[in-house]
Design a protein around this motif. Structure first.
Motif, PDB file in Angstrom:
ATOM      1  N   HIS A  21       0.426  -1.089   0.093  1.00  0.00           N
ATOM      2  CA  HIS A  21       0.174   0.070  -0.142  1.00  0.00           C
ATOM      3  C   HIS A  21       0.899   1.186   0.241  1.00  0.00           C
ATOM      4  O   HIS A  21       1.737   1.297   0.439  1.00  0.00           O
ATOM      5  CB  HIS A  21      -1.136  -0.388   0.944  1.00  0.00           C
ATOM      6  N   ASP A  23       2.119   4.549   2.130  1.00  0.00           N
ATOM      7  CA  ASP A  23       1.990   4.891   3.135  1.00  0.00           C
ATOM      8  C   ASP A  23       2.868   3.563   3.838  1.00  0.00           C
ATOM      9  O   ASP A  23       3.532   4.037   4.669  1.00  0.00           O
ATOM     10  CB  ASP A  23       0.876   5.013   4.037  1.00  0.00           C
ATOM     11  N   ASP A  24       3.401   2.915   3.519  1.00  0.00           N
ATOM     12  CA  ASP A  24       3.645   1.189   3.891  1.00  0.00           C
ATOM     13  C   ASP A  24       5.397   1.500   4.104  1.00  0.00           C
ATOM     14  O   ASP A  24       5.180   0.798   5.364  1.00  0.00           O
ATOM     15  CB  ASP A  24       3.678  -0.160   3.161  1.00  0.00           C
ATOM     16  N   HIS A 134      -0.161  -7.332   3.807  1.00  0.00           N
ATOM     17  CA  HIS A 134       0.569  -7.224   3.819  1.00  0.00           C
ATOM     18  C   HIS A 134       2.009  -8.904   3.906  1.00  0.00           C
ATOM     19  O   HIS A 134       2.902  -8.848   3.538  1.00  0.00           O
ATOM     20  CB  HIS A 134       1.327  -6.788   5.566  1.00  0.00           C
TER      21      HIS A 134
HETATM   22 ZN   LIG Z   1      -0.537  -1.217   3.842  1.00  0.00          ZN
END
Ligand SMILES: [Zn+2]
Length: 243
Positions: A21, A23-24, A134
């Protein structure tokens, strides 16, 4: 006596960071990436989704657009200009050959020595359950690092001009509950805070806290967690899988 973390390897030039994603990478890892870019290493980002299911108050069609823009701005803060998106569906990424092939193709194109991803374990430690995306992406990254080097796995990639790349020497997992290595990030902390702050639409929907103090608190905590096991310096921890 807490066991000390080993220093991350430094004998590499190219890294590819692959996460589920937007922001990860900004919840800590970007502090390390800022330092590596300062050292004139090449770092590229590959996002498996556009994070379109990440903002409860925003329609996925709009969120995909907003979050892609925020991710590119976050990357730019730490000096990363190569940002690519695969269009797997946010929240329901499936582990399987299709994902492994997409990741192997990216690894063959970028030819990194170091591949970065985030926590593939079931939890963040204790009972803090991780998200399915994740877990799936982290495990697929660890697998695709091998797939990329085998000419008989996904032969259609070779036919399309993507020669096997067997040069991945490590996969480094940040956010792991079992870190083995760390890198000192004193010089990258402020940029990591600003990099996370670029995910403003996401953060404003996530918390009522002032976005800037939210980002500062999170990054300062994240970079102090590994420091007790790394000479007391601000650091980002990684679980390192050599190949
Ligand atoms: Zn994430």
């Amino acid at each position: 006596m807490t066991e000390q973390l080993e220093a991350m390897p430094t004998d590499w030039q190219r890294a590819l960071a692959i996460v589920a994603h937007p922001d990860d990478l900004e919840y800590g890892t970007a502090a390390a990436i800022a330092g590596w870019v300062d050292e004139r290493r090449e770092v590229s980002y590959l996002l498996v989704t556009r994070g379109e299911a990440g903002i409860a108050t925003m329609d996925p069609g709009k969120a995909a657009f907003v979050r892609e823009r925020e991710q590119r701005a976050s990357a730019a803060v730490v000096g990363v200009t190569s940002v690519e998106f695969l269009d797997h569906p946010d929240g329901v990424i499936e582990y399987g050959p299709a994902l492994r092939k997409d990741l192997a193709a990216a690894i063959r194109r970028h030819r990194p020595e170091l591949v970065l991803t985030i926590n593939h374990h079931d939890t963040w430690g204790g009972v803090a359950w991780n998200t399915p995306d994740h877990r799936v992406v982290g495990r697929a990254v660890l697998d695709a690092a091998g797939d990329a080097g085998n000419r008989w796995i996904f032969p259609e990639l070779s036919a399309a001009g993507l020669a096997p790349w067997d040069g991945v020497r490590w996969v480094a997992v940040s956010g792991s509950p079992s870190p083995t290595h760390a890198v000192e990030v004193s010089g990258g902390v402020e940029r990591a805070i600003r990099s996370l702050l670029e995910h403003r639409a996401y953060i404003e929907a996530l918390t009522d806290e002032d976005p800037e103090s939210y980002c500062r608190t999170f990054i300062e905590q994240a970079t102090s967690m590994a420091s007790a096991r790394f000479g007391g310096r601000p650091a980002v921890g990684f679980e390192l899988f050599p190949r």
